[in-house]
Design a protein around this motif. Structure first.
Motif, PDB file in Angstrom:
ATOM      1  N   PRO A   5       0.876  -1.281   0.422  1.00  8.90           N
ATOM      2  CA  PRO A   5      -0.169  -0.070  -0.328  1.00  8.90           C
ATOM      3  C   PRO A   5       0.710   1.381   0.491  1.00  8.90           C
ATOM      4  CG  PRO A   5       0.228  -0.427   2.223  1.00  8.90           C
ATOM      5  CD  PRO A   5       0.540  -2.030   1.131  1.00  8.90           C
ATOM      6  N   ALA A   6       0.315   1.924  -0.701  1.00  6.28           N
ATOM      7  CA  ALA A   6       1.072   3.784  -0.848  1.00  6.28           C
ATOM      8  C   ALA A   6       1.714   4.134   1.165  1.00  6.28           C
ATOM      9  CB  ALA A   6       0.135   4.664  -1.534  1.00  6.28           C
ATOM     10  N   MET A   7       2.145   4.358   1.343  1.00  5.11           N
ATOM     11  CA  MET A   7       2.636   5.313   2.011  1.00  5.11           C
ATOM     12  C   MET A   7       3.257   6.405   2.551  1.00  5.11           C
ATOM     13  SD  MET A   7       5.293   1.977   4.232  1.00  5.11           S
ATOM     14  CE  MET A   7       6.012   1.263   3.019  1.00  5.11           C
ATOM     15  N   THR A   8       2.221   7.115   3.542  1.00  4.56           N
ATOM     16  CA  THR A   8       3.077   8.578   3.366  1.00  4.56           C
ATOM     17  C   THR A   8       4.166   8.751   4.476  1.00  4.56           C
ATOM     18  OG1 THR A   8       2.861   9.100   6.229  1.00  4.56           O
ATOM     19  CG2 THR A   8       0.187   8.978   4.413  1.00  4.56           C
ATOM     20  N   ILE A  35       9.565   6.463   7.335  1.00  7.55           N
ATOM     21  CA  ILE A  35      10.152   5.987   7.638  1.00  7.55           C
ATOM     22  C   ILE A  35       9.654   5.618   9.048  1.00  7.55           C
ATOM     23  CG2 ILE A  35       9.851   8.255   9.530  1.00  7.55           C
ATOM     24  CD1 ILE A  35      12.294   9.055   8.692  1.00  7.55           C
ATOM     25  N   SER A  36       8.639   5.194   9.352  1.00 13.85           N
ATOM     26  CA  SER A  36       8.381   3.789  10.514  1.00 13.85           C
ATOM     27  C   SER A  36       8.425   2.751   9.932  1.00 13.85           C
ATOM     28  CB  SER A  36       6.773   4.713  11.174  1.00 13.85           C
ATOM     29  OG  SER A  36       6.813   5.434  11.807  1.00 13.85           O
ATOM     30  N   HIS A  37       8.367   2.538   8.683  1.00 13.37           N
ATOM     31  CA  HIS A  37       8.599   1.058   8.303  1.00 13.37           C
ATOM     32  C   HIS A  37      10.483   1.030   8.468  1.00 13.37           C
ATOM     33  CE1 HIS A  37       8.158  -2.194   5.349  1.00 13.37           C
ATOM     34  NE2 HIS A  37       8.804  -1.618   4.450  1.00 13.37           N
ATOM     35  N   VAL A  38      10.443   2.271   7.403  1.00 12.65           N
ATOM     36  CA  VAL A  38      12.437   1.506   7.649  1.00 12.65           C
ATOM     37  C   VAL A  38      12.499   1.753   9.184  1.00 12.65           C
ATOM     38  CG1 VAL A  38      14.600   2.701   6.886  1.00 12.65           C
ATOM     39  CG2 VAL A  38      12.879   3.040   5.659  1.00 12.65           C
ATOM     40  N   ASN A  61      10.960   8.150   0.295  1.00 14.32           N
ATOM     41  CA  ASN A  61      10.185   7.673   0.108  1.00 14.32           C
ATOM     42  C   ASN A  61       9.507   7.767  -1.479  1.00 14.32           C
ATOM     43  OD1 ASN A  61       7.303   6.722   0.039  1.00 14.32           O
ATOM     44  ND2 ASN A  61       6.562   8.614   1.449  1.00 14.32           N
ATOM     45  N   PRO A  62       9.060   5.662  -1.923  1.00 14.82           N
ATOM     46  CA  PRO A  62       9.351   6.167  -3.080  1.00 14.82           C
ATOM     47  C   PRO A  62       7.830   6.643  -3.705  1.00 14.82           C
ATOM     48  CG  PRO A  62       9.377   3.688  -1.786  1.00 14.82           C
ATOM     49  CD  PRO A  62       9.312   4.968  -1.194  1.00 14.82           C
TER      50      PRO A  62
END
Length: 248
Positions: free
Chosen positions: A15-18, A23-26, A121-122
């Motif tokens: 899913p697209a991320m803000t 950065i939380s995912h990273v 962020n891609p």
């Protein structure tokens, strides 16, 4: 990047991320992948938002450093400013930067390799911060590499290492361990780090002095002696100025 097709399908379904979600995912990814390593993440304001315990311990930081721009607990404000400008350049101009970071720890000069790269962020294409991965230069690992490349069939030994190395001689050995072999390369690298004007003739004289002291005649023999722990590799605190030196 070439990716297994079954995995590519899964990646495409993300899913697209803000920017905050990305950065939380990273951070979550790094905490699970870089276990036991020195790693830190800064936001686009160059404030720490996450760091491993290993990174904090090595560079004199702590949990209270989160939200701050401080680079190392004991370096001067001038050096801090220079390093922060380097990081700003990474955000604005470069995708990544490799460097050698010199700092003081327990009264000795330590040095680590740093790779700093943009976090993009891609989904939004925004640069949201910097990922920093640090690794200590371990002479033993470097020696193993140089043994493979340079050691001749004949082994060279000295009976008693009774000589103290000058700063110039220690500088040259350090440059050799980093992979600089020509007099021109060594002179340029050491001029950058020591902030002195070091010419090729000074490097030549230093090499000749090392050859005489350790009864050898070329770099491969000198590196063999280093591999046998017959040359002192402890650098006194006043040899290298604290700072972060990009590798061109």
């Amino acid at each position: 990047m070439f990716i297994e097709s079954i995995l590519l399908d899964k990646i495409d379904l993300r899913p697209a991320m803000t920017d905050i979600e990305f950065i939380s995912h990273v951070i979550n990814y790094c905490s699970e992948i870089f276990i036991g390593e020195m790693i830190a993440i800064k936001n686009s304001q160059l404030e720490y938002i996450a760091m491993s315990g290993e990174y904090a311990t090595e560079f004199g930081l702590s949990s209270s450093s989160i939200g701050q721009k401080i680079v190392h607990a004991s370096i001067s404000e001038e050096v801090q400013t220079t390093i922060l400008q380097q990081e700003q350049d990474i955000l604005e101009k470069y995708q990544f930067q490799d460097s050698v970071f010199f700092y003081q720890k327990n009264g000795k000069t330590e040095f680590s390799g740093l790779r700093k790269r943009q976090l993009v962020n891609p989904f939004t294409h925004n640069i949201v911060g910097i990922l920093i991965v640090a690794s200590k230069f371990k002479p033993g690992l470097l020696r193993k590499h140089y043994l493979k490349l340079f050691v001749p069939a004949k082994k060279y030994h000295i009976s008693d290492n009774k000589y103290q190395l000058t700063s110039n001689e220690q500088n040259i050995i350090f440059a050799l361990l980093l992979g600089f072999h020509s007099r021109k390369e060594i002179a340029g690298m050491l001029s950058n780090i020591t902030r002195e004007k070091i010419n090729e003739n000074r490097v030549k004289n230093g090499l000749n002095a090392l050859y005489q002291k350790f009864q050898c005649s070329n770099i491969s023999q000198l590196l063999t002696l280093i591999s046998n722990d017959q040359i002192n590799l402890d650098f006194p605190p006043d040899v290298y100025a604290t700072g972060n030196y990009p590798l061109e």
